[in-house]
Design a protein around this motif. Structure first.
Motif, short mmCIF file in Angstrom:
data_model
loop_
_atom_site.label_atom_id
_atom_site.label_comp_id
_atom_site.label_asym_id
_atom_site.label_seq_id
_atom_site.Cartn_x
_atom_site.Cartn_y
_atom_site.Cartn_z
N SER A 185 -10.00 96.36 125.79
CA SER A 185 -11.22 96.56 125.89
C SER A 185 -11.51 97.59 126.86
O SER A 185 -10.73 98.18 127.51
N PHE B 123 -14.55 85.09 131.62
CA PHE B 123 -14.99 86.27 130.74
C PHE B 123 -13.70 87.22 130.05
O PHE B 123 -13.78 87.47 129.00
N MET B 127 -12.21 88.18 126.46
CA MET B 127 -11.97 89.49 126.08
C MET B 127 -10.60 89.66 125.41
O MET B 127 -10.44 90.13 124.73
N LEU B 130 -10.24 88.09 122.40
CA LEU B 130 -10.85 88.66 121.13
C LEU B 130 -10.03 89.88 120.59
O LEU B 130 -10.18 90.41 119.67
N ILE B 138 -17.93 83.26 117.46
CA ILE B 138 -18.27 82.75 118.69
C ILE B 138 -19.35 81.81 118.80
O ILE B 138 -20.35 82.07 118.49
N LEU B 155 -23.35 86.44 127.80
CA LEU B 155 -22.08 86.50 126.92
C LEU B 155 -22.64 87.25 125.58
O LEU B 155 -21.72 88.23 125.15
N PHE B 158 -22.37 90.92 126.22
CA PHE B 158 -21.23 91.39 126.33
C PHE B 158 -20.29 91.45 125.05
O PHE B 158 -19.58 92.28 124.75
N LEU B 159 -20.60 90.69 124.01
CA LEU B 159 -19.87 90.56 122.84
C LEU B 159 -20.55 91.62 121.80
O LEU B 159 -19.86 91.58 120.81
N LYS B 160 -21.89 92.04 122.04
CA LYS B 160 -22.52 92.62 121.06
C LYS B 160 -21.70 93.96 120.56
O LYS B 160 -20.90 94.70 121.38
N MET B 162 -19.07 93.78 118.87
CA MET B 162 -17.77 93.64 118.40
C MET B 162 -17.54 93.18 117.01
O MET B 162 -16.47 93.14 116.64
N ILE B 164 -18.35 90.43 115.76
CA ILE B 164 -18.17 88.90 115.81
C ILE B 164 -19.52 88.49 115.52
O ILE B 164 -20.76 88.69 116.24
N ILE B 166 -22.16 85.63 116.48
CA ILE B 166 -22.19 85.08 117.78
C ILE B 166 -23.11 83.75 117.33
O ILE B 166 -24.33 84.21 117.08
#
Lengths: 398, 199
Positions: A185, B123, B127, B130, B138, B155, B158-160, B162, B164, B166
């Motif tokens: 990351s 967290f 990551m 992932l 997720i 979260l 954070f994951l935006k 990617m 995935i 959610i």
């Protein structure tokens, strides 16, 4: 509605007392410190689950007793219901409605509705902004009990956000060290991570703050004409009492709100988020949340001058009374039912003309409870049924 | 106050969550009257729990070996991860038998008042998981309270980006309950989350 019977046990100075009441006007007369206000305070507690005199419950319980009980039989539209509150200082209070226990004490809100005016209300005019915010929020809850929950949520999110601003201040100011990169990351600095967290709390806060602000503004819009009218009646048209909301949002929006405009909910929500972004540096510097309903105020003006600082004692008193009477009329109109009007020690501070006019104004209310230290202060047409209160003994006087 | 060992025991028991001084006293006297064998079994269990139990290197759930039972199970779906706050939440979701993916235990929720920030939770470990690109969904199953919601929205941020999917567990009316008993917030949420009924 009216309270038909009040029972208190170990409440304030009363080991126990039974008090039958009737619709119309009832006056409690007695010397200082005999327990007049305690009686109306108990009825106020049934309505708001808090005292108008103290913020903690401990002083409400008679010294030496473990718990206090207030029980009221209230009649609305000919139907009687029994509301009972058990005050347990340091533990959860319990409420019963028609003898069955409620799982959540606050479900009892709305069963009894009162508007209470007491000497403490002078702080509405002379006191800190928190007094005026509290007045608006209490009225919101009286109109729609669900606001009690929203207020609680707002306070909790605010506490969390303030804690974050304090604890993360060094990092947020950019003095944090670079964090070791995570495999796969991008490198995220400690500062970015803290800002991320702050953003999250901004979102949470705005989500609760926007509806609260919106509700307050609409409430004030409804209240303003009623206040003007009430003050006008009490003072016989001496000067013009007005209210305006002072918002902590950015200038352009604050000006629109001060003019009495009620922006749409979405607009307020977006504005809150943008204002958070704008004051971020300041908030980080000071470690507290600088924007939101908890920083707002209601500006009271009398004629051209602000009431705070310029109004005389009697005028301030009348202004505070005007606010309460406006609240009374608002609730009456809203619910199609009269709340119980409680006037605690109000007459001593008013001139003869204002006393008379106030008496005329409340004559048509379903139930009015009045306390006075000097019986002569109460205009004769308002005395109604009179009780003498002496050392916690309440006796009816013919 | 009791003497020596008994009072020590009461004090120690009183430190446990949900045990007040009265309960602590009751448990202490119960132990005092029990057979030595029973007490030994309890002592062993206490010692073992500290010595043996560790946290799964993948999902941070409690485990007896390097990986927990669920992560070690080859039949579990590797493409979805359910993010929860505590190991006990894993047990709760496992009881439903609805979810066949794997878990990620955060170890709490973001709560600045308690001094818990994102860095105190797992967290970063998430990551890392992932990074392989295997995971496509997720499911955020933090508690539906203030702190849980804040953690969920952190979260999600954070994951935006990617790629995935959610999702957040729905909140609303309890099954088998009465509408009239639901509080306003829950009922309001249920309204927001209403769905189309196929006739």
């Amino acid at each position: 509605m009216f309270v038909r019977h009040l029972t208190v046990g170990d409440f304030r100075s009363y080991p126990s007392a039974e008090l039958p009441l009737e619709p119309g006007i009832t006056t409690f007369v007695g010397l200082n410190g005999q327990g007049k206000t305690n009686l109306v305070e108990a009825i106020g507690y049934l309505a708001s689950l808090s005292s108008h005199r103290v913020s903690s419950d401990a002083p409400l319980v008679r010294f030496g007793a473990g718990q206090a009980i207030i029980r009221g039989a209230v009649v609305r539209d000919g139907r009687e219901s029994m509301v009972e509150i058990e005050i347990n200082p340091g533990r959860a209070n319990r409420a019963r409605l028609n003898k069955s226990a409620l799982t959540r004490t606050r479900d009892v809100l709305g069963q009894v509705r009162t508007v209470l005016f007491a000497p403490e209300d002078l702080a509405l005019v002379k006191g800190d902004p928190s007094e005026r915010r509290g007045f608006l929020d209490d009225l919101l809850v009286a109109r729609q009990p669900r606001w009690a929950g929203a207020r609680g949520d707002y306070d909790r999110i605010l506490k969390q956000r303030n804690a974050l601003l304090k604890s993360a201040a060094p990092v947020l100011r950019g003095r944090g060290k670079q964090r070791r990169p995570v495999e796969g990351s991008d490198t995220v600095s400690e500062r970015e991570s803290a800002l991320h967290t702050l953003e999250v709390w901004n979102t949470q806060l705005a989500q609760v703050a926007a509806p609260l602000l919106y509700a307050r503004l609409r409430l004030l819009r409804d209240l303003a004409p009623l206040l003007g009218k009430a003050y006008d009646e009490v003072s016989a048209g001496q000067s013009d009492a007005r209210v305006a909301y002072r918002s902590s949002l950015r200038e352009a929006m604050a000006a629109r709100i001060a003019d009495g405009e009620v922006p749409e909910l979405d607009e307020l929500h977006a504005e809150l988020l943008e204002t958070f972004a704008e004051v971020r540096a300041q908030e980080i510097e000071r470690g507290v949340t600088l924007v939101g309903p908890h920083r707002d105020d209601v500006v009271l003006t009398l004629g051209e001058l602000p009431a705070k600082g310029y109004a005389s004692h009697g005028e301030s008193w009348s202004f505070a009374l005007g606010l309460k009477l406006a609240a009374y009329h608002l609730l009456r109109h809203d619910l199609g039912d009269d709340p119980v009007l409680i006037l605690d020690d109000v007459f001593a501070e008013l001139d003869a003309g204002r006393r008379e006019r106030l008496a005329a104004m409340v004559a048509d209310c379903e139930q009015v409870l009045i306390t006075a230290a000097v019986e002569a202060d109460v205009p004769p047409e308002l005395r109604g049924r009179t009780y003498a209160v002496t050392l916690g003994e309440v006796t009816a006087r013919e | 106050m009791y003497e020596g060992a008994v009072q020590d025991l009461i004090d120690e028991l009183g430190r446990l969550p949900g045990v007040g001084p009265k309960s602590a006293q009751r448990i202490a006297f119960h132990l005092l009257q029990s057979d030595a064998v029973d007490v030994q079994r309890l002592t062993d269990a206490l010692t073992q729990v500290k010595a043996k139990v560790r946290f799964c290197v993948i999902c941070h759930n409690i485990a007896e070996s390097e990986q927990c039972r669920i992560c070690a199970d080859p039949r579990r779906d590797l493409t979805s991860i359910c993010v929860v706050e505590e190991p006990k939440d894993v047990v709760a979701i496992e009881r439903t038998r609805e979810f066949r993916g794997r878990y990620h235990v955060l170890g709490g929720a973001i709560s600045p008042i308690d001094g818990i920030g994102p860095d105190d939770l797992t967290f970063r470990e998430l990551m890392t998981r992932l990074a392989s690109g295997e995971v496509t969904e997720i499911i955020i199953a933090t508690d539906p309270n203030l702190e849980g919601e804040a953690t969920a929205s952190y979260l999600a941020r954070f994951l935006k980006g990617m790629g995935i999917k959610i999702t957040r567990l729905a909140s609303g009316l309890p099954v088998g309950g009465d509408l009239e008993y639901a509080d306003e917030v829950t009922l309001g949420r249920a309204f927001e989350g209403r769905r189309l009924l196929d006739a």
